[in-house]
Design a protein around this motif. Structure first.
Motif: not given
Length: 137
Positions: A38, A116, A33-34, A12-13
């Protein structure tokens, strides 16, 4: 000497870390973010931060075997390598996420509060391990 950019690719990231200019220390940056942007964002970081090398984490099992995450990281590595103008290497990131979660927990952050930050904290650990290996030579 220019900086080294560390990337911990997740589904996801991507956790992001960057070294100082020596390089001797790794510092966290906000995860990105992926998604379809990216690789473009990484290219922008290379330019903005005067990065000389990108180090991308390569997750393997504790026994050193490839996993589904390894295949994803290898494909991500190939996309980044083909898109940027600096050398891109892969580096073993085994246990970095676990170590990052433990460090954040010891700092008093709950799992929810650290969600996060854990990706970039893992990128810092991976990049610092890489830098320490360079400086040991």
């Amino acid at each position: 000497m220019a900086r080294v950019l560390g990337v911990d690719p997740g589904s996801k990231r991507c956790g992001i870390a960057i070294s100082d200019s020596k390089p001797s220390m790794a510092f966290p940056r906000p995860a990105i973010p992926r998604d379809d942007m990216t690789v473009t964002r990484l290219g922008e970081l290379v330019e903005e931060e005067v990065v000389s090398t990108i180090v991308i984490g390569r997750p393997v099992s504790l026994a050193g075997h490839d996993t589904a995450s390894t295949t994803d990281a290898d494909e991500f590595y190939a996309r980044v390598r083909d898109a940027v103008s600096v050398p891109v290497i892969q580096f073993d990131e085994r246990l970095t996420t676990r170590d990052a979660q433990k460090s954040l927990s010891e700092a008093g952050l709950t799992t929810k509060a650290s969600r996060d930050r854990v990706d970039s904290a893992a990128a810092v650990i991976m990049l610092q391990n890489y830098i320490d290996g360079l400086n040991a030579e």
